[in-house]
Design an enzyme around this catalytic site. Sequence first.
Site, short mmCIF file in Angstrom:
data_model
loop_
_atom_site.label_atom_id
_atom_site.label_comp_id
_atom_site.label_asym_id
_atom_site.label_seq_id
_atom_site.Cartn_x
_atom_site.Cartn_y
_atom_site.Cartn_z
N ARG A 121 0.80 -1.22 0.00
CA ARG A 121 0.00 0.00 0.00
C ARG A 121 0.84 1.28 0.00
NH1 ARG A 121 -3.72 -3.09 1.34
NH2 ARG A 121 -2.00 -4.19 2.28
N THR A 122 1.70 1.40 1.01
CA THR A 122 2.46 2.64 1.13
C THR A 122 3.41 2.79 -0.06
OG1 THR A 122 2.31 2.45 3.52
CG2 THR A 122 3.97 3.96 2.69
N LYS A 136 25.37 -7.87 1.58
CA LYS A 136 26.81 -8.05 1.75
C LYS A 136 27.31 -7.36 3.01
CE LYS A 136 27.25 -7.82 -3.28
NZ LYS A 136 27.68 -6.93 -4.35
N ARG A 181 11.44 2.86 4.53
CA ARG A 181 10.75 2.03 5.53
C ARG A 181 11.77 1.02 6.05
NH1 ARG A 181 5.00 -0.98 5.15
NH2 ARG A 181 4.41 1.17 5.57
N HIS A 225 4.78 6.54 11.59
CA HIS A 225 4.45 6.39 10.17
C HIS A 225 3.71 7.67 9.78
CE1 HIS A 225 3.33 4.86 6.37
NE2 HIS A 225 2.79 3.70 6.71
C1 NCD Z 1 0.68 0.04 8.29
C2 NCD Z 1 2.16 -0.04 8.60
O1 NCD Z 1 2.94 -0.52 7.80
O2 NCD Z 1 2.49 0.43 9.68
N1 NCD Z 1 0.38 -0.21 6.98
C3 NCD Z 1 0.44 0.79 6.08
O3 NCD Z 1 1.45 1.42 5.90
N2 NCD Z 1 -0.68 1.10 5.44
C4 NCD Z 1 -0.15 -0.71 9.21
C5 NCD Z 1 0.16 -2.14 9.46
O4 NCD Z 1 1.05 -2.73 8.85
O5 NCD Z 1 -0.55 -2.70 10.29
#
Ligand code: NCD
Length: 320
Positions: A65-66, A95, A116, A144
């Site tokens: 999604r993100t 590595k 991320r 986030h």
């Molecule tokens: C969330 C995350 O990665 O923190 N998902 C997202 O980015 N939409 C929520 C989750 O993973 O539960």
Amino acid sequence: MAKIDQINSNFKGKDILSLDQFDNKSLQTLFSEASKMASLAKSASLPDTLKGTLTTLLFYEPSSRTFGSFSAAIKRLGGQTIDIQNPSQTSSVAKGESLSDTVKVFENYSDTLIIRHPEVGSAVKSAAAASIPVINAGDGAGEHPTQALLDLFTIHQRFGSLNNLTILIAGDIKNGRTVHSLLRGLILFDNVTVYLLSPESLKLSRVELEDLTKRGSKLIEITSEQEIPKDANVWYWTRVQKERFEDVSEYEKVKHSFVVTKKFLGTYGNDNLIIMHPLPRVGEIAEEVDSDHRAVYLTDEMRNGMYIRMALMSLVLGRV
Ligand code: NCD
């Protein structure tokens, strides 16, 4: 460590690491840009604002999604991306390359970097290593911010304001980074009461509870659905974060503590609330709820993710 700059309504060249960087006015700036993006998208007349820009998407943790939402936002505005998913297995990281070396390499190629990573503080660390803006797309159980920005925008859009609201947040309050960012955003508004519904073991850390309360949050912790306030405006459900558990049997015990079904909604809800979820869901909202008029998690909330990210990237890259 990187300095964490306040936005003060000027996003250009800044890192986006935490909701603590925002004030009310900066959120309004972002929301108004995101609303413009939404209407331009609806009339199929999006500009190529990000033409000539290149963004590295560096994702050490799984994401669809993100990752997809950032990628769509950038490409719909004419920008390009370098996509790196799972570098722990597919790149020099395998590595033994350090995070800051990886960041330093990619800043030579791109204008921004979206990261991320499973470690709390990794985005701040990356920002310290980089001279281009770094955007936190989730640092372990930390924050986030872009998810919270789209969540706040969705609530604002629906209620016309973020003041005078009662919000129920349920699920994994301890480990849910979207919750940690959302709570920091909600502090900025007047007369907001937040109910936190979770099993005992998934409550907010005492340190964080104390900090947020000191800063003005009105937080009420509850552990049973019977205590859900009848007048809630928002139900924000979250997944129990399996990957943060050392012992899977502990996860199994709490994973479905609170499941929204039609019946649950009928008993504890009201007709005007909206049901949100950052997704992915793994059973905590039954599919039968998807068609309910209150459910926005697969519709408005998702679309707003793209509009907010379009707005944010344009502002950070100084293209507005
Ligand atoms: C969330 C995350 O990665 O923190 N998902 C997202 O980015 N939409 C929520 C989750 O993973 O539960």
